[in-house]
Design an enzyme around this catalytic site. Structure first.
Site, PDB file in Angstrom:
ATOM      1  N   HIS A 219      -0.133  42.263  14.683  1.00 62.06           N
ATOM      2  CA  HIS A 219       0.151  43.696  14.655  1.00 62.06           C
ATOM      3  C   HIS A 219       0.127  44.254  13.230  1.00 62.06           C
ATOM      4  O   HIS A 219       0.058  45.474  13.059  1.00 62.06           O
ATOM      5  CB  HIS A 219       1.491  43.981  15.332  1.00 62.06           C
ATOM      6  CG  HIS A 219       1.414  43.932  16.825  1.00 62.06           C
ATOM      7  ND1 HIS A 219       0.981  45.004  17.583  1.00 62.06           N
ATOM      8  CD2 HIS A 219       1.682  42.938  17.718  1.00 62.06           C
ATOM      9  CE1 HIS A 219       0.998  44.676  18.867  1.00 62.06           C
ATOM     10  NE2 HIS A 219       1.419  43.431  18.983  1.00 62.06           N
ATOM     11  N   GLU A 356      -2.161  50.523  24.868  1.00 63.62           N
ATOM     12  CA  GLU A 356      -1.239  50.310  23.741  1.00 63.62           C
ATOM     13  C   GLU A 356      -0.788  51.637  23.151  1.00 63.62           C
ATOM     14  O   GLU A 356       0.259  51.712  22.520  1.00 63.62           O
ATOM     15  CB  GLU A 356      -1.898  49.465  22.647  1.00 63.62           C
ATOM     16  CG  GLU A 356      -0.878  49.017  21.608  1.00 63.62           C
ATOM     17  CD  GLU A 356      -1.477  48.497  20.322  1.00 63.62           C
ATOM     18  OE1 GLU A 356      -0.715  48.000  19.483  1.00 63.62           O
ATOM     19  OE2 GLU A 356      -2.703  48.616  20.150  1.00 63.62           O
ATOM     20  N   HIS A 375       8.287  48.462  26.239  1.00 65.57           N
ATOM     21  CA  HIS A 375       9.094  47.602  25.359  1.00 65.57           C
ATOM     22  C   HIS A 375      10.430  48.271  25.035  1.00 65.57           C
ATOM     23  O   HIS A 375      11.485  47.628  25.060  1.00 65.57           O
ATOM     24  CB  HIS A 375       8.335  47.328  24.054  1.00 65.57           C
ATOM     25  CG  HIS A 375       7.452  46.124  24.100  1.00 65.57           C
ATOM     26  ND1 HIS A 375       7.864  44.886  23.673  1.00 65.57           N
ATOM     27  CD2 HIS A 375       6.176  45.968  24.518  1.00 65.57           C
ATOM     28  CE1 HIS A 375       6.880  44.013  23.823  1.00 65.57           C
ATOM     29  NE2 HIS A 375       5.838  44.648  24.332  1.00 65.57           N
ATOM     30  N   HIS A 411       4.106  41.779  30.014  1.00 66.47           N
ATOM     31  CA  HIS A 411       2.695  41.642  29.660  1.00 66.47           C
ATOM     32  C   HIS A 411       1.862  41.091  30.810  1.00 66.47           C
ATOM     33  O   HIS A 411       0.640  41.269  30.811  1.00 66.47           O
ATOM     34  CB  HIS A 411       2.535  40.833  28.376  1.00 66.47           C
ATOM     35  CG  HIS A 411       2.603  41.700  27.156  1.00 66.47           C
ATOM     36  ND1 HIS A 411       1.522  42.407  26.695  1.00 66.47           N
ATOM     37  CD2 HIS A 411       3.638  42.022  26.350  1.00 66.47           C
ATOM     38  CE1 HIS A 411       1.873  43.117  25.642  1.00 66.47           C
ATOM     39  NE2 HIS A 411       3.160  42.907  25.410  1.00 66.47           N
TER      40      HIS A 411
END
Length: 705
Positions: A219, A356, A375, A411
């Site tokens: 990331h 995302e 999240h 996920h």
């Protein structure tokens, strides 16, 4: 935009001192050279200005002074909105905005001298987690610093990776025992739970330092909120899909090795989450423990003014439904209202950026922020309205999220979205899968000390230096010793026959999957294809008749070596002007090599080794090769270059099989080969050869080793 001249690199290494002891003031000694930044008095925070720079320098000394140029100071009003002692999350939109602004400040500095000056000024003012993230992204993307290798985050912020019970002993050790006489402090393997919780059987995977460092570093390389020129890398959205798909596949592989079923998708957000998690992590920045999540917790609407975030579970459901609708219509709607087709070649990339919700999502307003706020909803389910003044749990941080069992359920759902798209694509024909004239006659594994066609795994203890992250303690190394999975080195030996009459170039693709499902039955292809983990991918020259290919495990295009993941960058560093410095400085993005092979079982876990040779002429990309950072391209790509494989990521397992190919045997073409192999786990522990000193245990919790 990347500023700076590549010839300015002479003083770039000084920036690495800013990672040292992140909450200590910048004027205190840093690194093994005890270097101090000679800052203008204006750069001191208000608390230290009355003391004066000269008095501070005289008190703290330092063997090397680094001059800091006084520049026009940047506007930090946005980054300063996150308190210095707060936690920081890339999943929170407000935090991403603050990070994006700080990255812009660093990237906008005209030269290395100004970049260093701005970084020094920001360091004692900005939240340490935010500062290290933004500085790392800038270093990786500026032309005058991208040759640097940033320190491992487990050295800078060991509190994100290591049992909180260790730090009191670490400070005792550093305060009392001279550096050369210090002994490693051992992290118990079972410090977060016991096997009374069946999910703890795979804690060695979820809590592995290297795996969590990989997720954090990926990331960094692929930030989702910064200047579009930084974010918009080649096939970025597809890499987001493939890297996480492989994580879920690897986790399912480990679960099957431990007699657990495959992970269940988190698809009903209104029912209780059976899994709890107690991380046992202490924040050295905020001096607060990371919150646990109790078993059978529920997701709730989030309304937290302190984090500037408010959303309902209905928002997540609405975005999910819109994405599913776009997948089945084959078209997404862009910001300006035009239609964009999810094509066979680009659809997965477009979808990855939408899911995302990076800044290059084609329509954030319509498709929302599904992945990130999922999240957040999980990370804040214990205090969704901030009634108890609690911060987010480990699911709120890219450095810690993979520790939590719920990460994999979330996920698994995210991957299901991508698979929904993949299932709409045309199925590969035999012609698309074949390589005319090329046949694989055999493929085998030769492991050190084992019989043929077996992998051998075991436990290994290794040390990591915590001293970079132990603020306000005496200098010198303080080592923590942790236990992790490892495997014996092995070599693939592949025999390829070429009957085309002329030499060919091929791409060798090697995958591994479980052979049987949870019930002990042979897998159907539609299930097995999502469990294949990639072990290697490389180019090969095929002679006109027969070619014997030998490939060592250490050459894998998926992994980075253990010493890359955990080494101390201050030790044994070559001189800046030596030829060896380029080899020393390399990227740290890649799957950790010690976790390349799943655990297996003592009796031998049955697996299918799959080898394919595809036509390199159809795979190759005409590109300018990056100078470095290409060793682990499979999950991380290549810096400053296109992804080096034209085929879809995960090929040939990224689509449903053609009609009639219900199992792997019927799916295969002559340029493929499947070999039965087994993974044997030996429940032994190998200790570091370089340190024969006794080990002090960090706590009284039981240690299975």
């Amino acid at each position: 935009m990347s500023r700076g001249n590549a010839n300015d690199a002479s003083g770039a290494e000084n920036l690495l001192y800013l990672f040292d002891r992140p909450t200590e003031p910048v004027f205190m000694p840093k690194g093994i050279k005890n270097a101090i930044f000679d800052v203008p008095e204006d750069y001191l925070v208000d608390r230290y200005k009355p003391l004066g720079t000269q008095d501070l320098f005289n008190r703290f000394g330092g063997e090397e002074r680094i001059p800091v140029k006084k520049i026009s100071l940047p506007d930090l009003s946005i980054p300063l909105q996150i308190g210095r002692r707060e936690n920081f999350s890339l999943f929170l939109p407000h935090h991403r905005k603050c990070a994006s602004r700080l990255i812009d400040i660093f990237m906008g500095m005209r030269n290395l001298e100004d970049f260093t000056s701005a970084s020094v000024y920001c360091r004692d003012r900005v939240n340490p987690y935010l500062f290290v993230y933004a500085l790392s992204v800038a270093i990786l993307h500026r032309s005058d610093t991208k040759h640097l290798q940033i320190p491992s985050l487990c050295e800078v912020f060991p509190d994100k990776y290591i049992d909180g019970a260790l730090f009191a002993q670490a400070k005792e050790e550093s305060n009392i025992v001279p550096g050369e006489k210090r002994i490693p402090l051992e992290i118990p393997m079972d410090y977060t739970g016991s096997d009374l919780d069946i999910e703890h059987r795979v804690a060695y995977f979820r809590e592995d330092l290297g795996i969590n460092l990989h997720h954090w570093h990926w990331h960094l390389v692929y930030p989702n909120d910064a200047d579009p020129q930084i974010v918009n890398k080649d096939r970025r959205g597809e890499l987001f899909y493939y890297m996480h798909q492989q994580i879920v596949a690897r986790y399912n592989f480990e679960r099957l090795c431990n007699k657990l079923g495959r992970v269940r998708r988190l698809i009903n957000w209104r029912e209780e989450m059976e899994e709890g998690y107690f991380p046992k992590l202490d924040s050295l920045v905020s001096s607060r423990v990371w919150p646990p999540r109790f078993a059978n917790s529920r997701l709730r609407d989030i309304n937290r003014e302190v984090d500037q975030i408010k959303f309902d579970l209905q928002d997540l459901e609405r975005w999910r439904d819109r994405i599913f609708s776009a997948i089945h219509s084959g078209v997404v709607v862009t910001d300006d209202g035009t239609s964009l087709e999810l094509t066979e070649s680009r659809g997965i990339d477009i979808l990855g950026n939408i899911v995302e919700s990076s800044v290059i999502s084609v329509n954030r307003n319509l498709y929302g922020d599904l992945h990130n706020l999922g999240h957040v909803a999980i990370a804040l389910c214990h205090d969704p309205e901030n009634k108890n003044l609690e911060t987010f749990a480990v699911m709120g941080d890219t450095a810690t999220a993979m520790r939590d069992p719920i990460f994999y359920r979330w996920h698994a759902f995210i991957d299901d979205l991508f698979q929904e798209h993949k299932n709409t694509l045309p199925r590969y024909t035999e012609q698309q899968l074949s390589f005319p004239g090329i046949r694989i006659k055999s493929a085998e594994v030769i492991s050190e000390g084992s019989t043929r066609n077996t992998f051998a795994t075991f436990w290994q203890k290794s040390d990591v230096d915590l001293s970079r992250g132990l603020d306000f303690t005496p200098r010198g190394s303080v080592f923590a010793r942790f236990t992790h999975l490892n495997h014996m080195p092995y070599t693939f030996k592949i025999l390829v026959e070429n009957t085309s009459g002329k030499p060919k170039e091929g791409t060798v693709r090697i995958f591994l999957s479980p052979k049987f499902d949870e019930r002990g039955l042979p897998m159907l292809y539609r299930d097995q294809k999502n469990l294949f983990i990639e072990l290697d991918r490389f180019k090969v020259q095929l002679n006109a008749k027969t070619t014997v290919i030998e490939r060592k495990s250490s050459q894998s295009g998926v992994t980075i070596p253990f010493e890359v993941t955990f080494r101390n960058l201050d030790a044994n560093r070559p001189p800046d002007d030596s030829p060896a410095v380029d080899q020393f400085n390399f990227c740290g993005c890649g799957w950790p090599h010690h976790m390349l092979i799943p655990k297996g079982t003592p009796e031998g876990f049955p697996c299918t080794l799959f080898v394919m040779v595809s036509d390199y002429a159809e795979d190759k990309i005409e590109r300018s090769r990056g100078a470095d950072c290409d060793d682990a391209f499979a999950y991380c790509g290549i810096r400053d270059s296109q992804y080096p494989d034209k085929k879809p990521m995960g090929y040939p397992f990224d689509r449903q099989p053609r009609t009639g190919a219900g199992d792997l045997a019927r799916f295969m073409t002559p340029n493929m080969f499947a070999q039965d192999v087994k993974i044997f786990f030996n429940d032994r522990v190998v200790t570091p050869k370089t340190n024969a000193q006794p080990v002090r245990t960090a706590s009284l919790r039981p240690n299975r080793t």
